[in-house]
Write a protein that holds these residues in place. Sequence first.
Motif, PDB file in Angstrom:
ATOM      1  N   ARG A   1     -41.589  -4.699  28.590  1.00 62.35           N
ATOM      2  CA  ARG A   1     -42.000  -4.733  27.198  1.00 62.35           C
ATOM      3  C   ARG A   1     -41.662  -3.413  26.490  1.00 62.35           C
ATOM      4  O   ARG A   1     -41.511  -3.394  25.279  1.00 62.35           O
ATOM      5  CB  ARG A   1     -43.495  -4.987  27.136  1.00 62.35           C
TER       6      ARG A   1
ATOM      7  N   GLY B   1     -42.025 -10.514  23.973  1.00 63.28           N
ATOM      8  CA  GLY B   1     -40.855 -10.601  24.843  1.00 63.28           C
ATOM      9  C   GLY B   1     -40.514  -9.312  25.553  1.00 63.28           C
ATOM     10  O   GLY B   1     -40.795  -8.228  25.069  1.00 63.28           O
ATOM     11  N   GLU B   2     -39.907  -9.475  26.716  1.00 61.25           N
ATOM     12  CA  GLU B   2     -39.487  -8.348  27.524  1.00 61.25           C
ATOM     13  C   GLU B   2     -37.960  -8.313  27.622  1.00 61.25           C
ATOM     14  O   GLU B   2     -37.299  -9.334  27.402  1.00 61.25           O
ATOM     15  CB  GLU B   2     -40.096  -8.449  28.925  1.00 61.25           C
TER      16      GLU B   2
ATOM     17  N   VAL C   1     -49.726  -3.255  36.392  1.00 56.38           N
ATOM     18  CA  VAL C   1     -48.627  -4.183  36.649  1.00 56.38           C
ATOM     19  C   VAL C   1     -47.325  -3.401  36.577  1.00 56.38           C
ATOM     20  O   VAL C   1     -47.134  -2.565  35.704  1.00 56.38           O
ATOM     21  CB  VAL C   1     -48.601  -5.311  35.585  1.00 56.38           C
ATOM     22  N   ARG C   2     -46.433  -3.658  37.504  1.00 57.80           N
ATOM     23  CA  ARG C   2     -45.160  -2.950  37.539  1.00 57.80           C
ATOM     24  C   ARG C   2     -44.059  -3.934  37.190  1.00 57.80           C
ATOM     25  O   ARG C   2     -43.533  -4.629  38.064  1.00 57.80           O
ATOM     26  CB  ARG C   2     -44.956  -2.374  38.946  1.00 57.80           C
ATOM     27  N   ASP C   3     -43.749  -4.028  35.882  1.00 57.63           N
ATOM     28  CA  ASP C   3     -42.639  -4.879  35.444  1.00 57.63           C
ATOM     29  C   ASP C   3     -41.423  -3.971  35.322  1.00 57.63           C
ATOM     30  O   ASP C   3     -41.187  -3.338  34.317  1.00 57.63           O
ATOM     31  CB  ASP C   3     -42.982  -5.532  34.098  1.00 57.63           C
ATOM     32  N   TYR C   4     -40.666  -3.913  36.418  1.00 57.70           N
ATOM     33  CA  TYR C   4     -39.593  -2.923  36.520  1.00 57.70           C
ATOM     34  C   TYR C   4     -38.291  -3.380  35.891  1.00 57.70           C
ATOM     35  O   TYR C   4     -37.303  -2.654  35.891  1.00 57.70           O
ATOM     36  CB  TYR C   4     -39.347  -2.589  37.998  1.00 57.70           C
ATOM     37  N   ARG C   5     -38.270  -4.590  35.355  1.00 57.74           N
ATOM     38  CA  ARG C   5     -37.011  -5.155  34.869  1.00 57.74           C
ATOM     39  C   ARG C   5     -36.547  -4.505  33.565  1.00 57.74           C
ATOM     40  O   ARG C   5     -36.819  -4.989  32.483  1.00 57.74           O
ATOM     41  CB  ARG C   5     -37.174  -6.656  34.625  1.00 57.74           C
TER      42      ARG C   5
ATOM     43  N   PRO D   1     -36.971 -14.520  29.607  1.00 61.26           N
ATOM     44  CA  PRO D   1     -36.080 -15.547  29.053  1.00 61.26           C
ATOM     45  C   PRO D   1     -35.715 -15.327  27.585  1.00 61.26           C
ATOM     46  O   PRO D   1     -34.628 -15.710  27.158  1.00 61.26           O
ATOM     47  CB  PRO D   1     -36.879 -16.845  29.217  1.00 61.26           C
TER      48      PRO D   1
END
Lengths: 367, 367, 367, 367
Positions: free
Chosen positions: C125, C16-17, C117-121, C21
Amino acid sequence: MSLNTFGHLFRVTTWGESHGPALGATVDGVPPGINVDEAMLQNWLDKRKPGQNKYTTQRREPDAVKILSGVFEGQTTGTSVQLMIENTDQRSKDYGDIAEKFRPGHADITYFQKYGVRDYRGGGRSSARETAARVAAGGIARAALDTLMPGVEITGYMTQIGPHKIDRNRFDWDEISENPFWTPDAVSAEVWAGYLDELRKSGNSVGAVVEVVARGVPAGLGAPIYGKLDTDLAAAMMSINAVKGVEIGEGMAAAELTGEDNADEIFLGNDGQPVYSSNHAGGVLGGISTGQDVVVRFAVKPTSSILRPRQTITKTGQATEIITKGRHDPCVGIRAVPVGEAMMACVLLDHLLLHRGQVGDAGGTIG
Amino acid sequence: MSLNTFGHLFRVTTWGESHGPALGATVDGVPPGINVDEAMLQNWLDKRKPGQNKYTTQRREPDAVKILSGVFEGQTTGTSVQLMIENTDQRSKDYGDIAEKFRPGHADITYFQKYGVRDYRGGGRSSARETAARVAAGGIARAALDTLMPGVEITGYMTQIGPHKIDRNRFDWDEISENPFWTPDAVSAEVWAGYLDELRKSGNSVGAVVEVVARGVPAGLGAPIYGKLDTDLAAAMMSINAVKGVEIGEGMAAAELTGEDNADEIFLGNDGQPVYSSNHAGGVLGGISTGQDVVVRFAVKPTSSILRPRQTITKTGQATEIITKGRHDPCVGIRAVPVGEAMMACVLLDHLLLHRGQVGDAGGTIG
Amino acid sequence: MSLNTFGHLFRVTTWGESHGPALGATVDGVPPGINVDEAMLQNWLDKRKPGQNKYTTQRREPDAVKILSGVFEGQTTGTSVQLMIENTDQRSKDYGDIAEKFRPGHADITYFQKYGVRDYRGGGRSSARETAARVAAGGIARAALDTLMPGVEITGYMTQIGPHKIDRNRFDWDEISENPFWTPDAVSAEVWAGYLDELRKSGNSVGAVVEVVARGVPAGLGAPIYGKLDTDLAAAMMSINAVKGVEIGEGMAAAELTGEDNADEIFLGNDGQPVYSSNHAGGVLGGISTGQDVVVRFAVKPTSSILRPRQTITKTGQATEIITKGRHDPCVGIRAVPVGEAMMACVLLDHLLLHRGQVGDAGGTIG
Amino acid sequence: MSLNTFGHLFRVTTWGESHGPALGATVDGVPPGINVDEAMLQNWLDKRKPGQNKYTTQRREPDAVKILSGVFEGQTTGTSVQLMIENTDQRSKDYGDIAEKFRPGHADITYFQKYGVRDYRGGGRSSARETAARVAAGGIARAALDTLMPGVEITGYMTQIGPHKIDRNRFDWDEISENPFWTPDAVSAEVWAGYLDELRKSGNSVGAVVEVVARGVPAGLGAPIYGKLDTDLAAAMMSINAVKGVEIGEGMAAAELTGEDNADEIFLGNDGQPVYSSNHAGGVLGGISTGQDVVVRFAVKPTSSILRPRQTITKTGQATEIITKGRHDPCVGIRAVPVGEAMMACVLLDHLLLHRGQVGDAGGTIG
C-alpha cells in the motif's frame, strides 16, 4: 470517541452537563449575512423551557442564551457561532440518593460502565437539558432557512400520550399553539390533561408520540446513499433523549400496505410540476425530498425518574430499591416537541447547503 | 454531496449502479490480521442473492464478490479493502418503458429532480442492488467481530408481512433458517407463502417488518450524544432502500407504556454483574449498550415496481399510466434480512473500534 | 483507522496495493452533469505513467483506467464514481530479497510495526503506485473545474533536482511540456539530464522540488480555521509518497523577510478590483484565496530503493546489508509533478463546492 | 463550510473572535479518567500569553481559562470538554483606522471577499488570539498523553529569526526555557534581542522558524494514506496563523540529498529493537512513526500589522496608504512556539487513539 457533533456542513457540537456551570452549542458552517440575535433564539428556548405548566418539570431555569461568537452587528459572519446557556438552578441536593443507585431505564448505569465515571448530578451529560442547546442551534438554522429557503414552515405537535391518540379528523393547525401539549386536536388536549393529572399524582410517567412536519420544502434535498434526508432525520430524532422509534410518512405501518395502495400517484399541477395523490412516502423518495410535506414521527419513552419504587443495584454491587425524588417531567414527550422542530431545521439547512455545494443549479426540471 | 460513506472508524463507501459494469464497497479502517477470504463473503451474499425462490425477483445473478485490495495471504493488512461484484445479468431491455415515465413510490423522479440526470437503467444508484455491497462489507465486519468480540451473534428475521404478524409464543431460533422468509414462526411461514402467491399472481407487492438481534454484545458500546449506538443503528437501517420506520426495543410502542412498566429493573447476576428483568430498552440506554440483546426493527415498504396500473407523468411533463414489467420482488422485505444483519455488524464493529480508541480499558465495573 | 479518504465534499478514497490485482479511487461528491470519459482520464494518467524515458522506472504498465460507476451516457450522475486500474506487470520475483529485509528510508518497517503484517510485494500500500489513483481522481476534478470554474489553469513543474535549481529568469511556461522533467528552464533540463545519467549508473537516487501553480482561481476559496485552502494544500501534498516539506508562496523563506518586504501591497485594477504588487502570500491570506496565483511547492526525498549497499535488519531481528534491485526511479520527484497537479485540482474543486454550499452568492465585493 | 474542527477522534473545535466576549475550544473525544484542572491548562496558556516581555505585543490579557463541561471531580468524564477564555482587554478604539482599509498581508480582505462581512475588530476570527484556544486544548491533550503514552516529551523552540539562524553545535535543551525566544542557542538569543530591538523601533516586523520535537513517541502511529502522521502535522502547523511552510525531518533540504545519504540505516539496539544511524526522516516513514524523535519545523511570516506605510485600498474601492497602529508583535513567531507544541500534542493523542481503535495490540514486533 464521544461524538458530540451532528451534521455535515451545518455542524452542531453540543457540550455541557445538567448540573455543570453551563451548556451550549458550537455551531459551524453557518452561512454569513444571516440576521440573528439572542432574543430570536430565546423565543425558541422559551417554548422548551421547563416549569411553564404543571405537565412539565417544576425546575425553574431562565435558560437564557448568550451568543459568544460568530455574530457581528446583528449578522452571522460565517465563522463558528458559540451559544451558551448558564445553569442557574442546580439544586443538586435533590439528587443525593441517586449518587449510589442506578435508575432502571436511565443511562447512569451505561455511562458508568462505558466511561468508568459516575457523574450523578441529575444525569450529567445524559440529561435532557442537553436538548436546550439543540433548540438554540435550531434557532440559528431557522433564521438561515428564512433567508435561504423562504416559505419553509416547521411545525411539531403531539399525536399520542400513553394509550390516547389524536383523532386526525379533528386536526387543526391553529389549535397547536393553544394548549400545553402542542396538539392539533383540542379534544385530546382535554383528555390528556386529566390523564396526566392522575399520572403525576401517582408518581408515574408515560410515553408519547411527536410528529414534526416541514411544509414548503422543495424537491431535491437529500444526499444518497448514507446521507439520505430520511436517514439523517432518523438519526437526528433517535439521538434525542428517550426516543425509541422513528417513522417517515407511513412509518411502521408501511409494512401493512400493498404496492398498489402505497403508491403516491403522480399528476401534473397547474404549474406543470408534479403533484401527488397522497403522501405515504412522507415527502421523501430514495432519500431525496419530493416537494411534498416532509413528515417525521418519533416515540418518546416515559421518564425513567419516577416516584414508584423499582428494584435496582448500587455502584458497589448491592441490591436495593429506588424511588427517584426531584422535579421530573411526567411526560418528557411534551418538551420534545420544540426539540424535534429544532432537529428538523438543522437537517433541512444542512441538506440545503449540501445541495447548493454539490449540485448548485444543475438539478432537473420536469417538462 | 452524495454521501456514500457510512461509519466512523470502520467506514464503508459503496459505489455502483444496478446496470453498470460493477458495484462494490471500499472498506476502510479494517483492523489488521483478520482472516478473510472471498468464500466467506460469498456465503453472506448468497443469502441475499435473488432468484432463490419464487418469493424473490427471478433475476439470476451470481453476485460473485472479488477482493481487490487490503487482504494479503488470507489476512487483512490494515489498508483499505476493495470489494467488487460484477453485474452479469443486465437485461436492460426490460426497463425500456420506464426510461420516460416515473414510477410512483420510486426514487427515479427525485433523482432526476435533484441531479438533472435520468439514469433509467433499473433504478440506477437507487436500486436495491446497492445492498449487495453492504452485505459484502458486512462480511468483513463479521469476520472482525469474530476475532475482536467473540461470542456476538447477529440474527435477522421477519416478523410481519402485510397484515400478518408472527406469534411471539411460537418464536423458535432454529426455525429461522428453515423457511424462505427467515422467520422464527413456522406457522407464519406457511401463511405468508399462500399470501405471497396470491399477491404475486395479482401483480401486486407488500411491505414487511424485519427484526435484527445481536446477542452477546458487552455493555459500554455507543458514543453519545450524536453517535449513540441506537442513533447509528437507526441511520443504518433507515438508509436501506424502502425502509420507512426504525424501532429500538419497544420502539413506537414505548409511547403507550408508563414509567413503571417500562423500567427494566436491575438485579445482580451470579457473576456480580447486572441482569435485567426485561428488555424494553432493546439493549441500549442513553445510546450505550447495556449488555442485553440489542434489538432493532424496521419496516420495509412494498416494492414500487408493480404490474398494477398507476397514474404518473413522463420526464417531459405528460400525464400517463404506468405498469412496471420486469422481474421484481413481491416483498423486498425478505431480501432485506441479510442487509439488516450486515448493517448491524458494521455498526457494532465501528462502535467497538470507537470504544477501544477513546476509552480503552478505562470503563467502569460494578461492585 | 486507516484513513484512505481525502477531501470534505469532493471526497476521494483510494485503495489498492502495487502488486495486488488492481488499484483505484472511489470518488464521492462529484457534481452531476460533468462530461467525463475514460480517454480524458487516460491522458492525465499517461503523463504520470512509468517507463516513458530513462529517468523514470522501466516498469511498463499500461495503467489503463476504467470507469465502473457514476457516469452515464458520458456525464457524471451525481453518484459515486469508481475508477479502477488493473495491475498487469507484477514481476514480483524482483522483490524476493526484500521479503525479509527492511529498506532504510522505506515504509516497510513502519507498516510492519503498525499493522503486524509484512506485505513485501513492492511496497504494498505504501508504493507510489497509489498515486495513479490520485491522478485519475484529479482528472475528474479537472473536468468539473472546467465546467464550474472555467479559466482556472493548473500547472506543475520541477524547480530543483539535487543541488541544481532552476534559474527563475529563464522561466518559460511553454518549455514545461518540452522536456522529460517538466521544467520551465531549458538549460536546467540539460544539466539535469547529465546529472541523472551519472546518478542512475551509480545506482543512486536523488531528491527534487516540485512547484504547482493554479492560475485563474477567484478570491474567496478556503474554509478557515482548520480547512484553510493552504492547510488543505499542505495536507494534500504532504500525503504524497516521499514528500518531506511543503511551502505556500514564500514558504520557509518567509522567515527571512521583514513585514515591510513581505507585504503584498494592494492597488486598484482597471476593473475596480484589487491587484497586488507581489505574491509573497502565494495567493492565500488567512487560508482564503486572494485571486492571485495559488503557489505551492514541495520537496520529494530521494527514492529509498537503491543499488548502493546500506546497513539494515531483517524481520526476525538479524543485522544485514541490503541492495534493492528492481526497476526504480532515480528521481521519483519527476513523476510527482502530475500527482501534485491532481491534488491541486482536487483541493480547488473541494473548496469551490464548500464555498457554494456555505456562502453561495453572499460574498463581498469591493467598491 | 467554515471548518473549525481539527482531528479525527480527539477533535478540537475552536470558536471566538479577538474582540468578541470570549473565545474557546470544544474538545471532543477526550478519554475518560484523565486528571485535568484549570491551573494545569493555565500553565500552558501563560507561556503563550502576550505582554510578557518587550518582544511580544503589549496587550495585557489574563487569558484565564475556564472549564465549563466534561470534567467532574478533577477528572475527564469522556464527554465534550468546553474551554472558555473571556476577552477582557478589547481596546477596540485602537483599530478604528483599519475599519475601512485592508492591511496588506492580512486576512481582512479575503474574509470580506469570502463572507461579505467586515469584522474589523482586530482581525476578528483571523486574529492570532484564536491560538489561545489551541493551547488550552493542547493542555488537555498533554494531560491525556501523560497517562496514556507516558514518557513522551514535546518541546518547541525557535531556530531562526529573520536572517539569523541558530548554530546547531550550540544546541542546549536546558537553554530553551532560559530566554524569551525559547531558543536552545544562548548566543542566538543575544543576537536576536539586539536585532528585534532595532526592528521594533523602526516599526517593522520579521519572520521566524519554529521547530517542535516529540521525544519518546513509539513506532506505529499514523494512519496512511490521507491521515499520515506527517500529513496531519503539516495540516496542523499550516493552520496556525501566518505559517507559510512546514517541514518534516530534512524538509525542503531532502531535495538535495542522494538516496545513499538520505537513508537512515537500521541497526539492532540492545533491546533487539531497531535503532537508526540518523534521522533524516524526522521520525516518520510512510506516514507512520518510526520510534525516533518526531521533528517538525515551520516558518512564520512577519506580522502584517506594522507602523511602516504601505499602499492599499479601502472597502469602498479607494486607493490609500495604511499604517497599522496598535500593539503588535514584532515577531509573532515567538508566540507560535507554544502553539506548535499544542498542535503536536493534539496530533499525537489523536493518532494514539486512532491506533488503539483500529489496531489495538495487533501491531508487529521485530525479532
